[in-house]
Design a protein around this motif. Structure first.
Motif, PDB file in Angstrom:
ATOM      1  N   ILE A  12       0.833  -1.207   0.000  1.00 54.21           N
ATOM      2  CA  ILE A  12       0.000   0.000   0.000  1.00 54.21           C
ATOM      3  C   ILE A  12       0.864   1.253   0.000  1.00 54.21           C
ATOM      4  CG2 ILE A  12      -0.291   0.143   2.494  1.00 54.21           C
ATOM      5  CD1 ILE A  12      -3.007   0.846  -0.082  1.00 54.21           C
ATOM      6  N   ASP A  13       2.005   1.223   0.686  1.00 52.66           N
ATOM      7  CA  ASP A  13       2.930   2.370   0.665  1.00 52.66           C
ATOM      8  C   ASP A  13       3.528   2.557  -0.719  1.00 52.66           C
ATOM      9  OD1 ASP A  13       2.514   2.908   3.346  1.00 52.66           O
ATOM     10  OD2 ASP A  13       4.175   1.604   3.982  1.00 52.66           O
ATOM     11  N   LEU A  15       2.138   1.645  -3.598  1.00 52.24           N
ATOM     12  CA  LEU A  15       1.082   2.166  -4.465  1.00 52.24           C
ATOM     13  C   LEU A  15       0.807   3.633  -4.189  1.00 52.24           C
ATOM     14  CD1 LEU A  15      -1.467  -0.780  -4.555  1.00 52.24           C
ATOM     15  CD2 LEU A  15      -0.027   0.056  -6.409  1.00 52.24           C
ATOM     16  N   ASP A  16       0.860   4.027  -2.921  1.00 55.11           N
ATOM     17  CA  ASP A  16       0.640   5.427  -2.569  1.00 55.11           C
ATOM     18  C   ASP A  16       1.707   6.316  -3.195  1.00 55.11           C
ATOM     19  OD1 ASP A  16      -0.611   7.609  -1.186  1.00 55.11           O
ATOM     20  OD2 ASP A  16       1.040   7.516   0.255  1.00 55.11           O
ATOM     21  N   ARG A  17       2.946   5.915  -3.117  1.00 57.66           N
ATOM     22  CA  ARG A  17       4.027   6.698  -3.724  1.00 57.66           C
ATOM     23  C   ARG A  17       3.914   6.735  -5.238  1.00 57.66           C
ATOM     24  NH1 ARG A  17       9.451   6.810  -0.509  1.00 57.66           N
ATOM     25  NH2 ARG A  17       8.659   6.599   1.605  1.00 57.66           N
ATOM     26  N   LEU A  19       1.105   6.443  -7.078  1.00 59.14           N
ATOM     27  CA  LEU A  19      -0.023   7.260  -7.499  1.00 59.14           C
ATOM     28  C   LEU A  19       0.183   8.742  -7.198  1.00 59.14           C
ATOM     29  CD1 LEU A  19      -3.013   4.975  -6.535  1.00 59.14           C
ATOM     30  CD2 LEU A  19      -2.093   5.424  -8.808  1.00 59.14           C
ATOM     31  N   THR A  20       0.932   9.055  -6.159  1.00 56.89           N
ATOM     32  CA  THR A  20       1.206  10.450  -5.841  1.00 56.89           C
ATOM     33  C   THR A  20       2.052  11.089  -6.934  1.00 56.89           C
ATOM     34  OG1 THR A  20       1.073  10.011  -3.483  1.00 56.89           O
ATOM     35  CG2 THR A  20       2.216  12.005  -4.149  1.00 56.89           C
ATOM     36  N   ARG A  48      -2.443   8.071 -12.359  1.00 58.63           N
ATOM     37  CA  ARG A  48      -2.216   9.192 -11.456  1.00 58.63           C
ATOM     38  C   ARG A  48      -3.422   9.339 -10.553  1.00 58.63           C
ATOM     39  NH1 ARG A  48      -2.948  14.862 -11.215  1.00 58.63           N
ATOM     40  NH2 ARG A  48      -1.199  15.869 -10.211  1.00 58.63           N
ATOM     41  N   SER A  49      -3.193   9.724  -9.324  1.00 56.51           N
ATOM     42  CA  SER A  49      -4.310   9.950  -8.411  1.00 56.51           C
ATOM     43  C   SER A  49      -4.941  11.304  -8.707  1.00 56.51           C
ATOM     44  CB  SER A  49      -3.850   9.888  -6.959  1.00 56.51           C
ATOM     45  OG  SER A  49      -2.943  10.933  -6.703  1.00 56.51           O
ATOM     46  N   THR A  51      -7.043  14.380  -6.985  1.00 55.22           N
ATOM     47  CA  THR A  51      -7.401  14.966  -5.695  1.00 55.22           C
ATOM     48  C   THR A  51      -8.373  16.119  -5.926  1.00 55.22           C
ATOM     49  OG1 THR A  51      -5.543  16.498  -5.790  1.00 55.22           O
ATOM     50  CG2 THR A  51      -5.142  14.394  -4.710  1.00 55.22           C
TER      51      THR A  51
END
Length: 58
Positions: A12-13, A15-17, A19-20, A48-49, A51
């Motif tokens: 999850i970390d 994937l977070d990096r 997508l950020t 890309r995420s 927001t």
């Protein structure tokens, strides 16, 4: 890279990096018979995420 040698990273970390910052995936697919290209497909994807702070891409 030495600081990551003994460190475990959760999926999850990672994937977070990813997508950020965003990522671009590209690839080519060619189907051929007897050295004759029958199908040629170009693949491109942007990951890309989104927001609420930023503008919509469309």
């Amino acid at each position: 890279m030495e600081y990551l040698a003994g460190r475990q990273v959760a999926l999850i970390d990672l994937l977070d990096r990813l997508l950020t910052g965003g990522a671009v995936l590209t690839g080519d697919l060619v189907l051929s018979v007897a050295d004759v290209d029958l199908v040629h497909i170009n693949l491109r994807a942007v990951i890309r995420s989104i927001t609420p702070d930023g503008p919509a891409p469309w």
